[in-house]
Write an enzyme that holds these catalytic residues in place. Sequence first.
Site, short mmCIF file in Angstrom:
data_model
loop_
_atom_site.label_atom_id
_atom_site.label_comp_id
_atom_site.label_asym_id
_atom_site.label_seq_id
_atom_site.Cartn_x
_atom_site.Cartn_y
_atom_site.Cartn_z
N LYS A 54 -16.56 -7.42 6.10
CA LYS A 54 -15.25 -7.74 6.67
C LYS A 54 -15.23 -7.44 8.16
O LYS A 54 -15.71 -6.40 8.59
CB LYS A 54 -14.15 -6.90 5.99
CG LYS A 54 -13.86 -7.29 4.57
CD LYS A 54 -12.70 -6.47 4.04
CE LYS A 54 -12.36 -6.83 2.62
NZ LYS A 54 -11.23 -6.04 2.11
N HIS A 86 0.84 -1.21 0.00
CA HIS A 86 0.00 0.00 0.00
C HIS A 86 0.87 1.26 0.00
O HIS A 86 0.63 2.20 -0.76
CB HIS A 86 -0.91 0.05 1.24
CG HIS A 86 -1.93 -1.01 1.33
ND1 HIS A 86 -2.10 -1.78 2.45
CD2 HIS A 86 -2.88 -1.43 0.44
CE1 HIS A 86 -3.10 -2.62 2.26
NE2 HIS A 86 -3.59 -2.44 1.04
N ARG A 90 -2.47 -6.64 -7.33
CA ARG A 90 -1.36 -7.49 -6.91
C ARG A 90 -1.08 -8.55 -7.94
O ARG A 90 0.05 -8.84 -8.26
CB ARG A 90 -1.66 -8.14 -5.56
CG ARG A 90 -1.60 -7.15 -4.41
CD ARG A 90 -2.03 -7.81 -3.16
NE ARG A 90 -3.43 -8.21 -3.35
CZ ARG A 90 -4.11 -8.99 -2.55
NH1 ARG A 90 -3.56 -9.48 -1.50
NH2 ARG A 90 -5.36 -9.28 -2.78
N SER A 120 -3.16 -7.80 3.35
CA SER A 120 -3.42 -7.56 4.77
C SER A 120 -3.83 -8.85 5.47
O SER A 120 -3.46 -9.10 6.61
CB SER A 120 -4.50 -6.49 4.93
OG SER A 120 -4.05 -5.25 4.44
#
Length: 169
Positions: A51, A27, A100, A138
């Site tokens: 989440k 990030h 990613r 994460s």
Amino acid sequence: MPKNRKLNSRKKIAVYPGSFDPITLGHVDIIQRISKLFDEVVVLVAHSAEKKSLFSAKERIDLIRTSLRGIKNVRVDQHQGLTVEYAHQCGAQVLVRGLRAVVDFEYEASMGNINKTIDPGIETILIFSAPEFYFISSRMVKDVAKNGGPLKDLVPTPVIAALKSKFKI
């Protein structure tokens, strides 16, 4: 430059949304890179009912601010609701999404198209993670931390301490 072309003097603002639970070196790399392309970058801590976060929104904001200290044209905010509506309200022209790996592309392309339908004036740009960070997520960072693994090459230093505190390592 042709004489009849007017310069766009409007401030170029980008919004980089995410849960940032926690912020990773991937990030940070993307934020550093996009901060050179825009007058202002808003790192937007988004709330997702789907989440369950390890860190509260306030903790994530504090960790982001501490991790990004020194980047002058970046600010951190939070929002609940549609990110594209937040972008419109703050005068942003661009939403930035990080990629990613190839698996991220379909989701991000769909999200970009939905956002374009909601607000045609806001573009979505996709930024590839640097090769040394493409594997970091994460979710994986939290798993490494929970199991006492090394975090030095995954997250900024302030996040290491916060993760160790959360997992009582």
